[in-house]
Write an enzyme that holds these catalytic residues in place. Structure first.
Site, PDB file in Angstrom:
ATOM      1  N   GLY A 159       0.864  -1.187   0.000  1.00 43.69           N
ATOM      2  CA  GLY A 159       0.000   0.000   0.000  1.00 43.69           C
ATOM      3  C   GLY A 159       0.895   1.229   0.000  1.00 43.69           C
ATOM      4  CB  ILE A 161       3.008   2.734   4.914  1.00 43.46           C
ATOM      5  CG1 ILE A 161       2.117   3.908   5.349  1.00 43.46           C
ATOM      6  CG2 ILE A 161       4.227   2.629   5.824  1.00 43.46           C
ATOM      7  CD1 ILE A 161       1.471   3.759   6.730  1.00 43.46           C
ATOM      8  CB  THR A 244       5.810   0.138  11.174  1.00 44.78           C
ATOM      9  OG1 THR A 244       5.791  -0.136   9.775  1.00 44.78           O
ATOM     10  CG2 THR A 244       7.239   0.186  11.658  1.00 44.78           C
ATOM     11  CB  SER A 245       1.098  -3.006   9.970  1.00 40.46           C
ATOM     12  OG  SER A 245       1.303  -4.297  10.521  1.00 40.46           O
ATOM     13  NE  ARG A 246      -3.843  -0.150  14.043  1.00 47.95           N
ATOM     14  CZ  ARG A 246      -3.300   1.014  13.672  1.00 47.95           C
ATOM     15  NH1 ARG A 246      -1.985   1.136  13.547  1.00 47.95           N
ATOM     16  NH2 ARG A 246      -4.050   2.071  13.443  1.00 47.95           N
ATOM     17  CD  GLU A 275       0.248  -0.588  20.073  1.00 49.87           C
ATOM     18  OE1 GLU A 275      -0.206   0.513  19.758  1.00 49.87           O
ATOM     19  OE2 GLU A 275       0.694  -1.426  19.257  1.00 49.87           O
ATOM     20  CG  HIS A 296       1.426   2.544  17.647  1.00 55.63           C
ATOM     21  ND1 HIS A 296       0.310   1.743  17.689  1.00 55.63           N
ATOM     22  CD2 HIS A 296       1.424   3.102  16.397  1.00 55.63           C
ATOM     23  CE1 HIS A 296      -0.322   1.804  16.538  1.00 55.63           C
ATOM     24  NE2 HIS A 296       0.326   2.621  15.727  1.00 55.63           N
TER      25      HIS A 296
HETATM   26  C1  GLV Z   1      -1.005   4.632  13.323  1.00 55.12           C
HETATM   27  O1  GLV Z   1      -0.809   3.481  13.559  1.00 55.12           O
HETATM   28  C2  GLV Z   1      -2.118   5.092  12.562  1.00 55.12           C
HETATM   29  O2  GLV Z   1      -3.015   4.299  12.237  1.00 55.12           O
HETATM   30  O3  GLV Z   1      -2.155   6.302  12.283  1.00 55.12           O
END
Ligand code: GLV
Length: 336
Positions: A159, A161, A244-246, A275, A296
């Site tokens: 996507g 990112i 770095t997603s979820r 988290e 995060h």
């Molecule tokens: C960060 O994880 C966002 O969704 O902005």
């Protein structure tokens, strides 16, 4: 009594957003460090007859919240992700949902690379070593790690990112693989302009072939625990996993086991499940040799957070005015 609409904000977002909202609305901000409870949000929305709600990714926006104020016309989240919001429930009630895509793409890709590089070149360990006064001499075997240049980067989810992360590989002359639901020729062309040849492969192949596996999928039923025991088993013992997603995209117990047995080399996580990740969580025992965790902060540059604040303010205004939102989560999720 006033006819000025009220907007409830669940945390002190940057002033540029709050000031803009204050020009047109009564703005009530929960300004504590920790989030308000859901019950508190519900009762404040009801008391205030709020027309707008500005929330964070840590607020669960479910039916109780959506029903709290009959005047609620917009929920605007200070995040690109909207997995914390009951989108179908909002659509059913005619409540618009704003989010902040685009503005945080490059900043999150930067953080992805910060984790990738720190895991490979062991900078957190290096700092701890110096701080502990263990640095006595130059060491031929001290803190060696894999090269980044020339390695293979696997992007799971090409996507915005994922693409921005892949683009940065040009400077490191890396081979880039990607996987996802379908091939993305447009993204491939975009990357080709920067000299990156991104090759679409099945996820199994990506996991087996990549030195660095970086996760960029949204959290959905299909991506929850995508990186499970069998996925980790496919990865090389020298591989580094970056998320770095979820947090929920990775099975935490399986990752814990894979790090413990050396099934993969290291992990760099900006998102975790649970988290926040408490310091006494079993996963943290791998830090810093095998694990680096940040709290995060993917979008946490000052400029980007300011742009996000402006965007949530703009979405809130549009929602209250009954205008189309510039960045609608319902539209982006194919629901409106
Ligand atoms: C960060 O994880 C966002 O969704 O902005």
């Amino acid at each position: 009594m006033t006819d000025t609409p009220t907007v409830y904000v669940t945390r002190a977002i940057p002033d540029v957003g709050l000031d803009r909202l204050r020009e047109r609305y009564e703005v009530v901000v929960w300004d504590q460090k920790l989030p308000p409870t859901k019950e508190h949000v519900v009762s404040r929305l009801a008391e205030l007859d709020a027309e707008g709600l500005v929330c964070l990714l840590s607020d669960e926006i479910d039916a109780a919240v959506l029903d709290a104020s009959t005047d609620l016309s917009v929920v605007s989240t200070f995040s690109v992700g909207y997995d914390h919001i009951d989108l179908a429930g909002a659509a059913d009630r005619g409540i618009a949902v704003g989010h902040t895509p685009g503005v945080l793409t490059e900043t999150t890709a930067d953080l992805t690379w910060a984790l990738l590089m720190t895991c490979a070149r062991r900078t957190v360990e290096g700092h701890a070593y110096v701080a502990a006064d263990e640095w006595e001499t130059w060491g031929p075997r001290l803190l060696t790690g894999p090269d980044i240049h020339g390695a293979t980067l696997g992007i799971v989810g090409l996507g915005k990112i994922g693409t921005a992360t892949a683009r940065r590989a040009a400077g490191f002359e890396m081979d880039v693989l990607y996987s996802g639901r379908s091939r993305k020729p447009g993204r491939e062309d975009e990357l080709a302009e920067f000299g990156v040849e991104a090759i679409y492969v099945e996820r199994e192949e990506l996991l087996a072939e990549s030195d660095f596996v970086s996760l960029h999928v949204p959290l959905t039923e299909a991506t929850e625990r995508l990186i499970d025991e069998s996925a980790l088993r496919r990865m090389s013992e020298n591989a580094i996993l970056i998320n770095t997603s979820r947090g929920e995209v990775v099975d935490t117990d399986a990752l814990d086991a894979a790090l413990a047995t050396g099934e993969i080399a290291r992990a760099g996580l900006d998102v975790t499940d649970p988290e926040p990740l408490p310091a006494d969580h079993p996963l943290v025992r791998h830090a810093p040799e095998r694990l680096v965790v940040t709290p995060h902060i993917g979008s946490a540059s000052t400029e980007t957070r300011n742009r996000m604040a402006e965007m949530v303010a703009a979405c809130t205004e549009a929602g209250i005015d009954g205008e189309p939102l510039s960045h609608s989560a319902l539209r982006d999720a194919g629901m409106g």
